[in-house]
Scaffold this motif. Structure first.
Motif, mmCIF file in Angstrom:
data_model
loop_
_atom_site.group_PDB
_atom_site.id
_atom_site.type_symbol
_atom_site.label_atom_id
_atom_site.label_comp_id
_atom_site.label_asym_id
_atom_site.label_seq_id
_atom_site.Cartn_x
_atom_site.Cartn_y
_atom_site.Cartn_z
ATOM 1 N N ASP A 1 0.796 -1.226 0.000
ATOM 2 C CA ASP A 1 0.000 0.000 0.000
ATOM 3 C C ASP A 1 0.827 1.274 0.000
ATOM 4 O O ASP A 1 0.287 2.357 -0.137
ATOM 5 C CB ASP A 1 -0.916 0.020 1.226
ATOM 6 N N ASP A 2 2.133 1.133 0.229
ATOM 7 C CA ASP A 2 2.923 2.352 0.253
ATOM 8 C C ASP A 2 4.350 2.080 -0.204
ATOM 9 O O ASP A 2 4.789 0.937 -0.284
ATOM 10 C CB ASP A 2 2.908 2.997 1.644
ATOM 11 N N LEU A 3 5.028 3.194 -0.498
ATOM 12 C CA LEU A 3 6.426 3.122 -0.897
ATOM 13 C C LEU A 3 7.275 3.657 0.253
ATOM 14 O O LEU A 3 6.944 4.679 0.851
ATOM 15 C CB LEU A 3 6.656 3.985 -2.143
ATOM 16 N N LEU A 4 8.360 2.940 0.546
ATOM 17 C CA LEU A 4 9.279 3.388 1.587
ATOM 18 C C LEU A 4 10.586 3.824 0.928
ATOM 19 O O LEU A 4 11.078 3.141 0.036
ATOM 20 C CB LEU A 4 9.580 2.241 2.563
ATOM 21 N N VAL A 5 11.115 4.953 1.370
ATOM 22 C CA VAL A 5 12.418 5.400 0.893
ATOM 23 C C VAL A 5 13.248 5.749 2.112
ATOM 24 O O VAL A 5 12.761 6.416 3.028
ATOM 25 C CB VAL A 5 12.309 6.648 -0.016
ATOM 26 N N THR A 6 14.497 5.306 2.136
ATOM 27 C CA THR A 6 15.363 5.649 3.257
ATOM 28 C C THR A 6 16.697 6.150 2.729
ATOM 29 O O THR A 6 17.085 5.845 1.605
ATOM 30 C CB THR A 6 15.567 4.443 4.196
ATOM 31 N N SER A 7 17.385 6.944 3.542
ATOM 32 C CA SER A 7 18.719 7.406 3.168
ATOM 33 C C SER A 7 19.356 8.086 4.360
ATOM 34 O O SER A 7 18.705 8.354 5.368
ATOM 35 C CB SER A 7 18.665 8.383 1.997
ATOM 36 N N GLY A 8 20.644 8.387 4.227
ATOM 37 C CA GLY A 8 21.339 9.185 5.229
ATOM 38 C C GLY A 8 22.136 8.348 6.201
ATOM 39 O O GLY A 8 21.766 7.223 6.522
ATOM 40 N N ILE A 9 23.256 8.923 6.652
ATOM 41 C CA ILE A 9 24.086 8.244 7.647
ATOM 42 C C ILE A 9 24.047 9.043 8.937
ATOM 43 O O ILE A 9 23.595 8.570 9.967
ATOM 44 C CB ILE A 9 25.534 8.129 7.163
ATOM 45 N N LEU A 10 24.523 10.284 8.864
ATOM 46 C CA LEU A 10 24.474 11.131 10.056
ATOM 47 C C LEU A 10 23.031 11.508 10.375
ATOM 48 O O LEU A 10 22.571 11.379 11.498
ATOM 49 C CB LEU A 10 25.293 12.401 9.830
ATOM 50 N N PHE A 11 22.354 12.004 9.372
ATOM 51 C CA PHE A 11 20.942 12.358 9.519
ATOM 52 C C PHE A 11 20.142 11.339 8.721
ATOM 53 O O PHE A 11 20.081 11.411 7.505
ATOM 54 C CB PHE A 11 20.682 13.784 9.030
ATOM 55 N N ARG A 12 19.546 10.387 9.423
ATOM 56 C CA ARG A 12 18.834 9.336 8.714
ATOM 57 C C ARG A 12 17.389 9.739 8.552
ATOM 58 O O ARG A 12 16.840 10.483 9.353
ATOM 59 C CB ARG A 12 18.885 8.045 9.521
ATOM 60 N N ARG A 13 16.804 9.235 7.494
ATOM 61 C CA ARG A 13 15.376 9.498 7.320
ATOM 62 C C ARG A 13 14.729 8.312 6.640
ATOM 63 O O ARG A 13 15.407 7.513 5.974
ATOM 64 C CB ARG A 13 15.151 10.766 6.501
ATOM 65 N N LEU A 14 13.457 8.213 6.840
ATOM 66 C CA LEU A 14 12.662 7.172 6.219
ATOM 67 C C LEU A 14 11.319 7.794 5.901
ATOM 68 O O LEU A 14 10.709 8.433 6.746
ATOM 69 C CB LEU A 14 12.501 5.994 7.188
ATOM 70 N N VAL A 15 10.906 7.679 4.645
ATOM 71 C CA VAL A 15 9.656 8.293 4.217
ATOM 72 C C VAL A 15 8.689 7.196 3.808
ATOM 73 O O VAL A 15 9.080 6.268 3.107
ATOM 74 C CB VAL A 15 9.874 9.238 3.018
ATOM 75 N N ILE A 16 7.472 7.305 4.276
ATOM 76 C CA ILE A 16 6.421 6.373 3.866
ATOM 77 C C ILE A 16 5.403 7.154 3.038
ATOM 78 O O ILE A 16 4.801 8.093 3.550
ATOM 79 C CB ILE A 16 5.718 5.741 5.079
ATOM 80 N N VAL A 17 5.265 6.823 1.781
ATOM 81 C CA VAL A 17 4.298 7.513 0.926
ATOM 82 C C VAL A 17 3.225 6.522 0.500
ATOM 83 O O VAL A 17 3.493 5.611 -0.280
ATOM 84 C CB VAL A 17 4.969 8.102 -0.332
#
Lengths: 465, 164
Positions: free
Chosen positions: B85-101
């Motif tokens: 139902d959604d797409l996950l995108v992650t990135s970053g080492i120092l500042f990590r993030r994860l987006v659920i769309v």
């Protein structure tokens, strides 16, 4: 047309307005023009700029020669006014607006480059009627129509008589709500008006403003004591900027009134430029209660809202604050919010707080950091000095993010953000336990999906009132 | 590390092409050509003490090596996952993030590539929702993958689309 029985809240209240007949010229296909006086309004509105231009360009000459240069300056101003008037005459002649057979709102415009735009009223976000200062001199108003969309999704029609502007607004709202075209202007019932004194006091007592003013006093005392007058320059900065902000906001939100109509909440405000804004229920994307430290003694809060499309200017970048009310007692504010987010119940929310180790990341506000949710909304709170409580319906969640900076990582914390359309409100649950933040994020994505499936609030007039 | 659990995905992350590192390192090189020019000028100006120039040159070299290494790690940190139902995108080492769309919230999907990217055969897929803060860009896909991903996303978005 406007109803003479109903007291006109914005209107020709300067008392200077020329009488202008309610005359929207239209052609045989029902396409309409703006009011013919429009080019003259634009011309008059350009005069201050013309005067400033003449002043700058002829300033030196003015001082030396006297009357001849003065006449020259007048000539420059008149020419600029005429040029603007001529150009806006062409623009006026080419501007047509009408409702087409599909129920969309159509606008053709442009002098050199022609534009044809079609606004899908099913995606309507807001219709605003505003009276800029110069338009007020002519008893004219402008209508801004916003639809949802990523690009240029607003149309500004200048100028219509106030009656025509109101009639257009109610026609647009009626069509968008799924009613017939001749629903007439919706009746409205006043709910609350912000007293001028409260507005002034509240603006002075905002945390940053009050802090800067206090700093100014301290600097003044020091300056006076040691007679080191260099402090005066700093004072102009620390005292001048907040006072400027207070005065600007006071003029902008002067006489803030909220009334209820079937179209939604209607907000009216402004001293020099009066604005009317209609907030349809179901179009509110997120709201936030803001409670500065000094406001608590009076129990005041400010309510900010995100409405899709409204916080954008033509360039797409503007972040102008949109308010539901600039200052009100908490009960009044909650009541207002419940009108745009029906069923909101802040009292029974189960708050999940940030763990105590969050104090190393946010030493001041960590005790306030928390997130909560129920069947329809997600809420987050933060801020110790200025308390903030943000609320977003699940059905309005665009995407969900989890972020973690290096400091948070060392403490095994993470922050969860629910993304809303551009606006002043940010729904962010800061510095939660990392694994908990992720699970809230996953759950929020699921709740958002489910809520959207059952959401009927966008066609509010049809959904059984 | 416990903190990493928050940024995992049960379905596993799809990594992006390592050619993205090459692309970013080329950009880094181009920037550091300018920096090197600045250092050379500094060395040539007689008024500047030699130790100042030496410190600046050393800082430039160290930061270059560090960034070179960081690019590799950053690119490896990128990942995306297509869930039901959604797409996950992650990135970053120092500042990590994860987006659920959620698919139903996507308004448009961009596929874009700059001149360096095109030479190396990589593409960025960028998702837009009605929120400007949604930061869901997946760089470093092969053009075929990018187009296929875009079409899949568009199809799912259409199936699940709702109003705003």
């Amino acid at each position: 047309m406007s109803d003479p029985q109903r007291p006109s809240a914005i209107g020709d209240d300067l008392g200077l307005g020329a009488f202008v007949p309610p005359d929207a010229t239209s052609d045989e296909q029902g396409r309409r023009h703006a009011h013919p006086v429009t080019p003259i309004v634009h011309g008059v509105a350009a005069l201050p700029f013309g005067i400033a231009f003449a002043f700058v360009s002829l300033g030196g000459v003015l001082a030396s020669i006297g009357i001849g240069a003065f006449l020259g300056a007048v000539l420059v101003v008149v020419i600029i006014g005429l040029l603007v008037t001529g150009w806006s005459y062409l623009a006026w002649r080419n501007l047509w607006y009408w409702f087409d057979d599909d129920g969309d709102f159509r606008v053709d415009s442009g002098v050199v480059t022609r534009r044809q735009r079609r606004l899908q009223l099913s995606r309507l976000q807001a219709v605003d009627v505003a009276q800029p200062l110069f338009a007020r001199l002519f008893a004219m108003a402008e209508v801004t129509i916003e639809v949802a969309g990523t690009g240029d999704s607003r149309v500004r029609l200048r100028y219509l008589t106030l009656g025509d502007a109101r009639a257009l607004r109610s026609e647009v709202l009626a069509r968008a709500a799924g009613l017939g075209e001749e629903a007439g202007e919706a009746p409205e019932a006043p709910i609350v008006q912000v007293p001028h004194r409260d507005l002034a006091v509240s603006l002075l007592a905002r945390s940053v403003t009050a802090g800067l003013l206090l700093l100014t006093v301290v600097i003044f005392l020091f300056t006076w004591r040691i007679e080191g007058w260099g402090g005066l320059g700093v004072m102009a900065l620390t005292g001048g900027i907040p006072i400027l902000v207070v005065v600007t906001e006071f003029i902008r939100y002067f006489g803030f009134r909220v009334s209820e109509s079937p179209d939604g909440l209607r907000l009216r405000f402004g001293l020099a430029r009066t604005e009317t804004r209609t907030v349809p229920p179901g179009r509110v994307q997120a709201i936030e209660f803001v409670e500065p430290l000094l406001w608590r003694r009076w129990g005041w809060v400010r309510v900010r809202v995100n409405i899709a499309g409204v916080n954008r200017d033509e360039s797409g970048g503007s972040r102008q604050e949109t308010l539901l009310i600039p200052v009100a007692p908490r009960e009044v504010a909650v009541d207002l919010v419940q009108r745009v987010l029906p069923g909101l119940d802040l009292e029974s929310l189960q708050w999940h707080e940030a763990p105590p180790r969050a104090r190393w990341r946010a030493p001041v506000q960590w005790r306030r950091l928390a997130v909560a949710w129920d069947g329809t909304i997600l809420a987050s709170r933060r801020g110790r000095i200025t308390r903030r409580l943000a609320v977003m319906p699940h059905a309005r969640t665009q995407s969900v993010r989890v972020t973690q900076g290096p400091w948070e990582r060392a403490l095994d914390l993470a922050s969860m953000h629910a993304d809303s359309t551009p606006g002043p409100v940010r729904v962010a649950a800061l510095h939660l336990d990392a694994v908990f933040a992720r699970s809230v994020a996953d759950d929020q994505a699921a709740r958002a999906r489910l809520a959207r499936g059952t959401d009927t609030s966008t066609r509010w007039a049809q959904s059984g009132e | 590390m416990a903190a990493d659990i928050a940024f995992t995905c049960a379905e596993g992350w799809t990594p992006v092409s390592s050619r993205l590192s090459t692309a970013r390192r080329i950009t880094l090189l181009l920037v550091y050509v300018l920096v090197a020019g600045g250092v050379v000028i500094l060395l040539l100006v007689p008024e500047v003490p030699a130790w100042v120039s030496a410190v600046v040159a050393a800082a430039a070299v160290i930061s270059f090596v560090w960034l070179w290494w960081l690019i590799g790690r950053r690119v490896r940190s990128f990942g995306y996952a297509e869930r039901d139902d959604d797409l996950l995108v992650t990135s970053g080492i120092l500042f990590r993030r994860l987006v659920i769309v959620p698919y139903g919230r996507m308004q448009l999907v961009d596929v874009k590539a700059g001149p360096i990217d095109r030479r190396l055969g990589i593409t960025t897929v960028q998702l837009h929702t009605a929120a400007a803060t949604t930061d869901a860009a997946i760089p470093g896909l092969t053009p075929q993958d990018a187009v296929a991903l875009r079409d899949r996303l568009a199809r799912r978005g259409e199936q699940r689309s709702t109003g705003l």
